[in-house]
Design an enzyme around this catalytic site. Sequence first.
Site, PDB file in Angstrom:
ATOM      1  N   GLY A  62       0.799  -1.230   0.000  1.00  0.00           N
ATOM      2  CA  GLY A  62       0.000   0.000   0.000  1.00  0.00           C
ATOM      3  C   GLY A  62       0.829   1.276   0.000  1.00  0.00           C
ATOM      4  O   GLY A  62       0.293   2.371   0.146  1.00  0.00           O
TER       5      GLY A  62
ATOM      6  N   ASP B 258      -9.147   0.472 -15.227  1.00  0.00           N
ATOM      7  CA  ASP B 258      -9.116   0.966 -13.841  1.00  0.00           C
ATOM      8  C   ASP B 258      -8.306   2.255 -13.747  1.00  0.00           C
ATOM      9  O   ASP B 258      -8.289   2.900 -12.704  1.00  0.00           O
ATOM     10  CB  ASP B 258      -8.534  -0.094 -12.891  1.00  0.00           C
ATOM     11  N   ASN B 259      -7.657   2.643 -14.831  1.00  0.00           N
ATOM     12  CA  ASN B 259      -6.897   3.897 -14.832  1.00  0.00           C
ATOM     13  C   ASN B 259      -7.555   4.945 -15.725  1.00  0.00           C
ATOM     14  O   ASN B 259      -6.895   5.875 -16.186  1.00  0.00           O
ATOM     15  CB  ASN B 259      -5.459   3.637 -15.314  1.00  0.00           C
TER      16      ASN B 259
HETATM   17  P1  AMP Z   1      -1.675   0.669 -11.043  1.00  0.00           P
HETATM   18  O1  AMP Z   1      -0.949  -0.145 -12.060  1.00  0.00           O
HETATM   19  O2  AMP Z   1      -0.791   1.566 -10.225  1.00  0.00           O
HETATM   20  O3  AMP Z   1      -2.844   1.393 -11.603  1.00  0.00           O
HETATM   21  O4  AMP Z   1      -2.245  -0.380  -9.970  1.00  0.00           O
HETATM   22  C1  AMP Z   1      -3.079  -1.460 -10.288  1.00  0.00           C
HETATM   23  C2  AMP Z   1      -3.662  -2.023  -9.022  1.00  0.00           C
HETATM   24  O5  AMP Z   1      -2.633  -2.482  -8.131  1.00  0.00           O
HETATM   25  C3  AMP Z   1      -4.497  -1.035  -8.212  1.00  0.00           C
HETATM   26  O6  AMP Z   1      -5.552  -1.736  -7.608  1.00  0.00           O
HETATM   27  C4  AMP Z   1      -3.509  -0.550  -7.186  1.00  0.00           C
HETATM   28  O7  AMP Z   1      -4.137  -0.045  -6.036  1.00  0.00           O
HETATM   29  C5  AMP Z   1      -2.718  -1.821  -6.879  1.00  0.00           C
HETATM   30  N1  AMP Z   1      -1.380  -1.535  -6.365  1.00  0.00           N
HETATM   31  C6  AMP Z   1      -0.307  -1.068  -7.059  1.00  0.00           C
HETATM   32  N2  AMP Z   1       0.760  -0.926  -6.254  1.00  0.00           N
HETATM   33  C7  AMP Z   1       0.366  -1.291  -5.010  1.00  0.00           C
HETATM   34  C8  AMP Z   1       1.004  -1.363  -3.736  1.00  0.00           C
HETATM   35  N3  AMP Z   1       2.286  -1.016  -3.557  1.00  0.00           N
HETATM   36  N4  AMP Z   1       0.272  -1.792  -2.697  1.00  0.00           N
HETATM   37  C9  AMP Z   1      -1.007  -2.132  -2.851  1.00  0.00           C
HETATM   38  N5  AMP Z   1      -1.663  -2.107  -4.006  1.00  0.00           N
HETATM   39  C10 AMP Z   1      -0.998  -1.693  -5.081  1.00  0.00           C
HETATM   40 MG    MG Z   2      -4.295   2.444 -11.124  1.00  0.00          MG
END
Ligand code: AMP
Ligand code: MG
Length: 533
Positions: A141, A275-276
Amino acid sequence: MTATLEDLSFDNRFTADLPADPEVGGGSRQVNEAAYSRVSPAPVASPRLIAHSPEVAEMLGISRDVVESEQFLEVFSGNTTISAMDPHAACYGGHQFGNWAGQLGDGRAITLGEVTDSAGTRLTLQLKGAGPTPYSRGADGLAVLRSSVREFLCSEAMHHLGVPTTRALSLITTGDQVMRDMFYDGNPGLEPGAVVCRVAPSFIRFGNFEIFRSRDDIATLRRLADHTILTHFPELGEPSPEVYTAWVAEVARRTASMIVEWQRVGFVHGVMNTDNMSIHGLTIDYGPYGWLEDYDPGWTPNTTDRQFKRYRYGAQPHIGQWNITQLANAIHPLVGEVDPLQDAIEQYVATFNQQWPLMMAAKLGIRAFDDSRDAALIERLLELLPAVETDMTLFFRGLADVAVGDESGQMSDDELLAPLLDAYYEPDQLNGDIRSATLDWLRDYSTRIATEGSAANERRSAMNSVNPRFVLRNYLAQLAIDDAEKGDPGLVIELLDVLRKPYDQQPGHERFAEKRPDWARSRPGCSMLSCSS
Ligand code: AMP
Ligand code: MG
């Protein structure tokens, strides 16, 4: 202006309108029939304010004194919350690289609450990197300084470029160390942790709708759609099947406009998963994004996407449409018919096809775009640019100084080309057929522009208002990170300042307008990035 953060006026509609997960906090899990889970940010060891955006503070009514206060540091590092906030993590799903990924959610983002002002403007505050949530899926997180500098600087730079985006209020280091395997090669290391407070009307994504559709939870889907429309799109009227469709069409138009702007400035998002994708048509989730340096439509900065390059620069317009189609699919149960939603998706295509040529024409300094002759001129240029390594930003900036009309008629080839030479990474490559094709194009361009009859200085200032001189070049972000990691935030602050006026000449700041130096060609962080953040 507020004397303390307690003076901010919160109106937390997302948590008030929508069903909550009955469990508060807790570990990673599937969350059903709920739009969010209440969770508090994790405390940090010793927060330090690295940078803040004065414009965003002002938008929120947060005074300079408050920004410099202990309370600001404690709240925006996640060490404490104020009572009017309602910290939570949202439940969403998404299509990642074209495949349905199930529940994702705010795994490392915690929304603090929604600030409203007297004009009714709603600004949601969200901490990124503030500790685990039920959606962390076993990860920590947290966020590292490297990725937080990138999000902070780029979202503010995009705003000043005129690209719709989430904003960033603050960048705070936590004093904690975070373990990351930066290259995904089995060699993890400790990096400084950081938290960014980002700001947007809401952080609702396409994936917030997709998750309920995928679970056939139509009741929650409807509540989320109604909340979204009534809170953020009230001009569309009371929710009904027609209004749900009109809303998808509006999101489609906004998304298309946003991607036209990305193409204009050479921004490559890198992870256009659903999701982005913000339902406001804002650029969101700055991860392994990058800026085109040499114009290459096939380029993506994201190493995870190395094989298929799904999210390469040249594919972004099409992917936007693919993503809108997923949103339309998610909303289908509320509409019951396919055809109106198909028309809504068509709004994406129509908007893009209308705005993109006008955007390109503006980059060329053409005021009265005439499809029948200008489309070919644009197309020919876009074939020339990747034929030799050409810096996109410098090329368009230089084009404003190319002579046109009678003046150019008397010029030698070398004289005509002179304003563009700086844009070529290997000037020697500009020879033979490519050089003659470039000169042919320039002479045709010059003839075309001359028909507009604008004065040279008018044309230059019009072109310079859409062709930035300063973008967050990948290597510049990396230099700022290198210094910040050594404890010196000077370059972060200086870049933030320069990027506030990206279209101005800004004498004395030439070094931030230079093309990528050779050492940065293959250095990680400067050319390719992993998702590790
Ligand atoms: P992202 O590629 O950053 O858009 O993330 C994709 C998913 O992975 C989302 O649900 C994020 O909240 C989760 N996520 C990415 N990095 C972390 C992390 N360090 N801890 C928890 N969840 C993460
Ligand atoms: Mg994201």
